[in-house]
Design a protein around this motif. Structure first.
Motif, PDB file in Angstrom:
ATOM      1  N   HIS A 185       0.859  -1.115   0.201  1.00 40.56           N
ATOM      2  CA  HIS A 185      -0.026  -0.011   0.010  1.00 40.56           C
ATOM      3  C   HIS A 185       1.023   1.076  -0.059  1.00 40.56           C
ATOM      4  O   HIS A 185       1.833   1.455   1.006  1.00 40.56           O
ATOM      5  N   PHE A 186       0.566   2.027  -0.952  1.00 37.21           N
ATOM      6  CA  PHE A 186       1.669   3.302  -1.253  1.00 37.21           C
ATOM      7  C   PHE A 186       3.168   2.622  -1.647  1.00 37.21           C
ATOM      8  O   PHE A 186       4.224   2.980  -0.939  1.00 37.21           O
ATOM      9  N   ALA A 187       3.138   1.913  -2.604  1.00 37.77           N
ATOM     10  CA  ALA A 187       4.334   1.284  -2.981  1.00 37.77           C
ATOM     11  C   ALA A 187       5.428   2.003  -3.581  1.00 37.77           C
ATOM     12  O   ALA A 187       6.627   1.549  -3.498  1.00 37.77           O
ATOM     13  N   THR A 191     -14.374   9.292  -3.817  1.00 33.24           N
ATOM     14  CA  THR A 191     -13.985   9.761  -2.424  1.00 33.24           C
ATOM     15  C   THR A 191     -12.549   9.926  -2.723  1.00 33.24           C
ATOM     16  O   THR A 191     -11.852   9.435  -3.650  1.00 33.24           O
ATOM     17  N   ASP A 192     -11.961  10.911  -1.749  1.00 32.24           N
ATOM     18  CA  ASP A 192     -10.419  11.011  -1.550  1.00 32.24           C
ATOM     19  C   ASP A 192      -9.871  10.294  -0.377  1.00 32.24           C
ATOM     20  O   ASP A 192      -8.804  10.416  -0.015  1.00 32.24           O
ATOM     21  N   ARG A 193     -10.567   9.385   0.036  1.00 31.61           N
ATOM     22  CA  ARG A 193     -10.203   8.469   1.275  1.00 31.61           C
ATOM     23  C   ARG A 193      -9.492   7.233   0.686  1.00 31.61           C
ATOM     24  O   ARG A 193     -10.127   6.120   0.764  1.00 31.61           O
ATOM     25  N   HIS A 194      -8.162   7.074   0.439  1.00 31.02           N
ATOM     26  CA  HIS A 194      -7.460   6.169   0.104  1.00 31.02           C
ATOM     27  C   HIS A 194      -6.504   5.615   0.835  1.00 31.02           C
ATOM     28  O   HIS A 194      -5.577   4.735   0.624  1.00 31.02           O
ATOM     29  N   GLY A 195      -6.456   5.869   2.246  1.00 35.32           N
ATOM     30  CA  GLY A 195      -5.550   5.474   3.175  1.00 35.32           C
ATOM     31  C   GLY A 195      -6.024   3.759   3.553  1.00 35.32           C
ATOM     32  O   GLY A 195      -7.126   3.581   3.553  1.00 35.32           O
ATOM     33  N   LEU A 196      -4.725   3.132   4.123  1.00 34.51           N
ATOM     34  CA  LEU A 196      -5.075   1.867   4.426  1.00 34.51           C
ATOM     35  C   LEU A 196      -6.332   1.689   5.490  1.00 34.51           C
ATOM     36  O   LEU A 196      -7.183   0.882   5.243  1.00 34.51           O
TER      37      LEU A 196
END
Length: 220
Positions: A92-94, A126-131
């Motif tokens: 996640h966020f490589a 959405t802009d919510r892409h956190g793990l």
């Protein structure tokens, strides 16, 4: 150290210092995350690498510098596993983790798939892409981010830190399965793969200082 099971009763966490044990097989798709002293791969020390085969077990490798009695980045088993082209590294966020592993360990952790990129391609509502957001909204799993900014360079990590670190990889397989289905549904899987294939080059650009100004940006 406190009992880790009080924080993650349904998971098994293995802490290894300096390297993975020889012969450990984590399958063809390995969830990978890193914990560091900061967010600049060129400046900040890599402290911990987390791995999981998606089986409810997390293997955490603590890399201790020689100044603290450790082996530094002398971890041949870990390097071989992460650099193995036959194993997909799921992150996640490589963009950050691949750059950190390349700078610190001198390896290209490819091929790679990134759940953050996948989420941004299909969850445009959405802009919510956190793990944490993705695990809660897609999997119904609430993971804690309380230890995110703790001292990962400490010689002894707390049970809370280890549980937090493990949570970052224990759900990635399930999360990727759901996101992959959405990518297929929205006919964006090939586009996602093209983004994943470009990630190593993007990371090398970052390490060379081309993150700002970005050579892809119009300005400048």
């Amino acid at each position: 150290m406190a009992d880790i099971t009080q924080f993650m009763p349904n998971a098994t966490i293995h802490l290894h210092r300096h390297d993975l044990p020889p012969g450990l097989d984590l399958g063809a798709v390995i969830a990978v995350d890193t914990e560091t002293m900061g967010l600049d791969p060129r400046r900040d020390r890599l402290c911990l690498i987390q791995l999981s085969a998606g089986d409810g077990q997390a293997h955490l490798v603590q890399l201790i510098p020689p100044s603290l009695g450790g082996h530094g980045y002398d971890c041949p088993n870990l390097k071989a596993l992460l650099a193995d082209p036959a194993r997909v590294k799921l992150m996640h966020f490589a963009r950050f983790d691949v750059a950190m592993l390349f700078h610190a360990l001198g390896i290209r952790a490819t091929p790679v798939k990134c759940t953050k990129i996948a989420a941004k391609l299909v969850r445009t509502f959405t802009d919510r892409h956190g793990l944490r957001d993705l695990c809660k909204e897609i999997l119904g799993v609430d993971i804690s981010k309380q230890q995110q900014t703790s001292d990962w360079g400490a010689p002894e990590l707390s049970a809370e830190q280890l549980a937090y670190a493990a949570s970052d990889v224990l759900h990635l397989h399930a999360l990727w399965a759901r996101l992959e289905a959405l990518l297929i549904r929205e006919n964006r899987l090939a586009l996602a793969q093209a983004c994943f294939d470009f990630l190593p080059a993007r990371c090398e650009l970052d390490l060379l200082g081309y993150d700002e100004p970005d050579i892809y940006a119009h300005r400048g």
